[in-house]
Design a protein around this motif. Structure first.
Motif, short mmCIF file in Angstrom:
data_model
loop_
_atom_site.label_atom_id
_atom_site.label_comp_id
_atom_site.label_asym_id
_atom_site.label_seq_id
_atom_site.Cartn_x
_atom_site.Cartn_y
_atom_site.Cartn_z
N SER A 187 0.77 -1.25 0.03
CA SER A 187 0.14 -0.10 -0.07
C SER A 187 0.91 1.31 -0.17
O SER A 187 1.85 1.38 0.74
CB SER A 187 -0.92 0.01 1.44
N LYS A 188 0.39 2.17 -0.71
CA LYS A 188 1.10 3.58 -0.71
C LYS A 188 0.58 4.64 0.42
O LYS A 188 1.19 5.58 0.42
CB LYS A 188 0.79 4.15 -1.90
N THR A 189 -0.45 3.95 1.16
CA THR A 189 -0.88 4.67 2.32
C THR A 189 -0.45 4.11 3.66
O THR A 189 -0.43 2.81 3.81
CB THR A 189 -2.58 4.85 2.14
N ILE A 190 0.10 5.10 4.43
CA ILE A 190 0.72 4.44 5.65
C ILE A 190 0.07 5.11 6.71
O ILE A 190 -0.38 6.36 6.57
CB ILE A 190 2.15 4.56 5.79
N GLY A 191 -0.08 4.80 8.04
CA GLY A 191 -0.54 5.12 9.00
C GLY A 191 -0.21 4.71 10.35
O GLY A 191 0.33 3.94 10.55
N VAL A 199 2.13 8.15 0.38
CA VAL A 199 3.50 8.17 -0.15
C VAL A 199 3.48 8.37 -1.80
O VAL A 199 2.90 7.40 -2.50
CB VAL A 199 4.48 6.91 0.24
N ILE A 200 4.10 9.39 -2.27
CA ILE A 200 4.06 9.63 -3.64
C ILE A 200 5.35 9.00 -4.23
O ILE A 200 5.51 8.44 -5.26
CB ILE A 200 4.01 11.06 -3.90
N ASP A 201 6.73 9.33 -3.53
CA ASP A 201 7.75 8.83 -3.93
C ASP A 201 8.63 8.69 -2.86
O ASP A 201 8.51 9.48 -1.92
CB ASP A 201 8.27 9.58 -5.13
N ALA A 202 9.40 7.75 -2.80
CA ALA A 202 10.48 7.41 -1.57
C ALA A 202 11.85 6.68 -2.09
O ALA A 202 11.68 6.00 -3.10
CB ALA A 202 9.91 6.63 -0.54
N ASN A 203 12.91 7.26 -1.49
CA ASN A 203 14.31 6.38 -1.80
C ASN A 203 14.83 6.67 -0.52
O ASN A 203 14.40 7.04 0.52
CB ASN A 203 14.81 7.11 -2.91
N ASN A 204 16.09 6.16 -0.55
CA ASN A 204 16.97 6.02 0.74
C ASN A 204 17.39 7.51 1.35
O ASN A 204 18.05 7.35 2.36
CB ASN A 204 18.03 4.83 0.78
#
Length: 219
Positions: A187-191, A199-204
């Protein structure tokens, strides 16, 4: 005699007398940021979400350290204590960032024409700087403060790591800290604790996200 000698050594201009005032009352406020619906970017170690109760304080901000003769004025925020017809009075210590204090000074006075003055223990007012800063409002923690935050901790594969922290009186509460891992393939949705992020985009190194809901509603 000692007063005159000190003023002479520092090269300060005596500007009369002043009595520090302590009639200022800070205001308690609820803070929730970023705003719901906003898109934001945070780097590893940055706060993604913050909510809490803080004290809103008036302060005088000096953006750059100043020096004249033997006198140094550290940069930072000087918190307001009161005011009268001469101007506004502030603590003789830059509360943020490092707490540097002036020896022999009981108050800082910012006059109506924005002169930066010192009031010594004998109530002498000496002014040798002008227009070196500006008045601002800032949020500071106090004994009744409480803060909840989500902190971005990076990404490994398809999973991101987010830290939850609670602070009371500006001190971390270890029993209420937690680190959570989220799989973006699921899921791109976190809670967490009522907070909800997309979350639209993520990296380290960083994360781009949209705030859907904060920890709870701010009154």
């Amino acid at each position: 005699m000692k007063r005159l000698l000190l003023i002479g050594v520092l090269g300060l201009a005596l500007g009369g007398c002043a009595t520090p005032k302590y009639n200022y009352q800070a205001v308690s406020q609820n803070i929730s940021k970023p705003a719901i619906g906003s898109v934001n970017e945070a780097y590893v170690g940055d706060k993604m979400l913050t909510q809490g109760v803080f004290m809103e304080r008036e302060a005088y901000y000096v953006p750059e350290a100043k020096k004249k003769f033997l006198l140094n004025i550290p940069k930072g925020y000087y918190l307001k204590t009161g005011e009268d017809q001469k101007g506004s009075y502030y603590q003789p210590v830059n509360a943020i960032p490092d707490g540097a204090a002036f020896v022999g000074v009981q108050s800082v006075l910012i006059t109506r024409d924005n002169s930066f003055c010192f009031v010594d223990v004998y109530f002498n007012k000496v002014c040798n700087f002008k227009n070196i800063g500006e008045k601002r409002k800032i949020s500071v923690a106090n004994d009744n403060s409480f803060q909840q935050t989500l902190i971005y901790s990076g990404k490994v594969g398809s999973k991101i790591n987010v830290g939850y922290r609670e602070f009371s009186s500006n001190l971390a509460r270890p029993a209420f800290n937690n680190d959570v891992e989220y799989d973006l393939n699921e899921s791109k949705t976190i809670g967490y604790k009522g907070a909800l992020l997309e979350v639209i985009d993520a990296n380290n190194q960083s994360i781009t996200y949209k705030v859907l809901r904060n920890f709870n509603k701010v009154d």
